[in-house]
Write a protein that holds these residues in place. Structure first.
Motif, short mmCIF file in Angstrom:
data_model
loop_
_atom_site.label_atom_id
_atom_site.label_comp_id
_atom_site.label_asym_id
_atom_site.label_seq_id
_atom_site.Cartn_x
_atom_site.Cartn_y
_atom_site.Cartn_z
N GLU A 128 1.02 -1.38 0.02
CA GLU A 128 0.09 0.02 0.03
C GLU A 128 0.94 1.24 0.10
O GLU A 128 0.35 2.44 -0.42
CB GLU A 128 -0.92 0.01 1.21
CG GLU A 128 -0.48 -0.14 2.49
CD GLU A 128 0.00 -1.56 3.07
OE1 GLU A 128 0.32 -1.71 4.30
OE2 GLU A 128 -0.53 -2.44 2.19
N ARG A 129 1.98 1.16 0.39
CA ARG A 129 3.04 2.42 0.47
C ARG A 129 3.87 2.28 -0.82
O ARG A 129 4.66 3.13 -1.02
CB ARG A 129 3.71 2.50 1.82
CG ARG A 129 2.75 2.88 2.78
CD ARG A 129 3.49 3.06 4.13
NE ARG A 129 4.82 3.69 4.16
CZ ARG A 129 5.86 3.24 4.66
NH1 ARG A 129 5.47 2.10 5.65
NH2 ARG A 129 7.13 3.66 4.78
N ARG A 130 3.93 1.11 -1.49
CA ARG A 130 5.50 1.05 -2.49
C ARG A 130 5.14 2.07 -3.54
O ARG A 130 6.32 2.57 -4.11
CB ARG A 130 5.01 -0.41 -2.92
CG ARG A 130 6.07 -0.82 -3.71
CD ARG A 130 6.09 -2.30 -4.27
NE ARG A 130 5.87 -3.27 -2.93
CZ ARG A 130 5.44 -4.25 -3.12
NH1 ARG A 130 4.91 -4.71 -4.24
NH2 ARG A 130 5.38 -5.19 -1.68
N THR A 131 4.18 2.32 -4.05
CA THR A 131 3.69 3.27 -5.16
C THR A 131 4.28 4.68 -4.83
O THR A 131 4.97 5.24 -5.65
CB THR A 131 2.24 3.33 -5.62
OG1 THR A 131 1.93 2.00 -6.01
CG2 THR A 131 2.12 4.10 -6.90
N VAL A 132 3.96 4.92 -3.55
CA VAL A 132 4.20 6.43 -3.36
C VAL A 132 5.70 6.50 -3.10
O VAL A 132 6.35 7.18 -3.40
CB VAL A 132 3.67 6.60 -1.95
CG1 VAL A 132 4.36 7.97 -1.19
CG2 VAL A 132 2.10 6.75 -1.95
N MET A 133 6.42 5.21 -2.31
CA MET A 133 7.95 5.31 -2.09
C MET A 133 8.59 5.18 -3.70
O MET A 133 9.65 6.08 -3.96
CB MET A 133 8.54 4.11 -1.39
CG MET A 133 7.65 4.20 -0.03
SD MET A 133 8.42 5.78 0.85
CE MET A 133 10.28 5.03 1.08
N LEU A 134 8.27 4.78 -4.50
CA LEU A 134 8.84 4.47 -5.84
C LEU A 134 8.58 5.69 -6.63
O LEU A 134 9.62 6.14 -7.25
CB LEU A 134 8.30 3.28 -6.59
CG LEU A 134 8.67 2.03 -6.18
CD1 LEU A 134 7.65 0.83 -7.01
CD2 LEU A 134 10.11 1.66 -6.50
N ALA A 135 7.50 6.53 -6.54
CA ALA A 135 7.51 7.81 -7.09
C ALA A 135 8.34 8.73 -6.33
O ALA A 135 8.69 9.53 -7.10
CB ALA A 135 5.77 7.99 -6.83
N SER A 136 8.39 8.62 -5.18
CA SER A 136 9.30 9.61 -4.47
C SER A 136 10.82 9.35 -4.99
O SER A 136 11.41 10.36 -5.26
CB SER A 136 9.35 9.45 -2.95
OG SER A 136 7.90 9.71 -2.54
N LEU A 137 11.23 8.09 -5.10
CA LEU A 137 12.52 7.72 -5.54
C LEU A 137 12.46 8.43 -7.03
O LEU A 137 13.55 8.94 -7.37
CB LEU A 137 12.79 6.49 -5.63
CG LEU A 137 14.23 5.83 -5.99
CD1 LEU A 137 15.22 6.37 -5.26
CD2 LEU A 137 14.28 4.30 -6.31
N ALA A 138 11.79 8.10 -7.99
CA ALA A 138 11.74 8.56 -9.23
C ALA A 138 11.71 10.23 -9.33
O ALA A 138 12.48 10.88 -9.93
CB ALA A 138 10.49 8.17 -10.24
N SER A 139 10.90 10.81 -8.38
CA SER A 139 10.77 12.32 -8.18
C SER A 139 12.36 12.88 -7.75
O SER A 139 12.80 13.84 -8.37
CB SER A 139 9.76 12.80 -7.31
OG SER A 139 8.59 12.54 -7.76
N ALA A 140 12.93 11.97 -6.75
CA ALA A 140 14.37 12.48 -6.61
C ALA A 140 15.29 12.38 -7.50
O ALA A 140 16.14 13.40 -7.72
CB ALA A 140 14.81 11.65 -5.26
N GLN A 141 15.11 11.37 -8.51
CA GLN A 141 16.20 11.37 -9.51
C GLN A 141 15.82 12.47 -10.63
O GLN A 141 16.77 12.68 -11.18
CB GLN A 141 15.98 9.79 -10.19
CG GLN A 141 16.42 8.66 -9.20
CD GLN A 141 16.04 7.30 -9.63
OE1 GLN A 141 15.13 7.29 -10.72
NE2 GLN A 141 16.72 6.39 -9.10
N ALA A 142 14.45 12.56 -10.83
CA ALA A 142 14.07 13.59 -11.77
C ALA A 142 14.65 14.96 -11.30
O ALA A 142 15.19 15.80 -11.88
CB ALA A 142 12.77 13.55 -12.20
#
Length: 176
Positions: A121-135
């Motif tokens: 349930e938290r995985r999508t948010v964490m992956l999106a946060s990681l992608a945002s940090a990389q972007a």
């Protein structure tokens, strides 16, 4: 990691002109970094599966630190003409290859670590946060680099040396 990759983009033209390295050759340093990543990405994924994600994240961090330090050092000595253009270019190519070959290993290992450890349930948010940090790193690198070239004594090498110092400072937190 992404900030170091894109930060170099804005430095390469000035480094090449100042060090006397032809444009085509100086741009090849970044192409070499990308090629190194293409060839070793599958290896890092396999190693992360065998040895663990955290191990590969740590290896990637050490690789990023060494790559930025070597690239910054190469820029510094080439721009100051302490070595000839070809020697400076060669050291820069080693640094950029190290960045692509080892320094970027943390990215897929971090994604795998999130998938492995974070509840669904938290995985999508964490992956999106990681992608945002990389972007964010991708966007901020070229924007910040011109402001970091004013370090006394190191000039154009400043951005890479600052990134290596930041990675070194953050590395202990990876062990926690």
């Amino acid at each position: 990691g992404h900030i170091s990759v894109t930060m170099v983009f804005s430095l390469l033209p000035s480094v090449g002109r100042t060090a006397g390295i032809p444009d085509v050759l100086i741009v090849m340093t970044q192409s070499l970094s990308a090629m190194a990543w293409i060839f070793v990405a599958a290896f890092w994924a396999g190693l992360a599966a065998r040895r663990g994600r955290k191990f590969v994240i740590l290896l990637g961090s050490v690789g990023l630190f060494l790559a930025c330090l070597l690239t910054g050092g190469a820029i510094w000595i080439a721009v100051e003409h302490w070595v000839g253009p070809i020697a400076g270019l060669t050291i820069m190519m080693v640094g950029r290859s190290l960045n692509g070959g080892v320094g970027l290993a943390s990215a897929p290992a971090s994604q795998a670590y999130i998938i492995e450890r974070i509840p669904r349930e938290r995985r999508t948010v964490m992956l999106a946060s990681l992608a945002s940090a990389q972007a964010f790193g991708t966007v901020i690198g070229p924007a910040v680099a011109p402001f970091l070239i004013h370090l006394p004594g190191v000039g154009l090498a400043g951005p890479m040396l600052i990134v290596s110092a930041l990675v070194l400072l953050l590395m202990p937190f990876l062990f926690l």
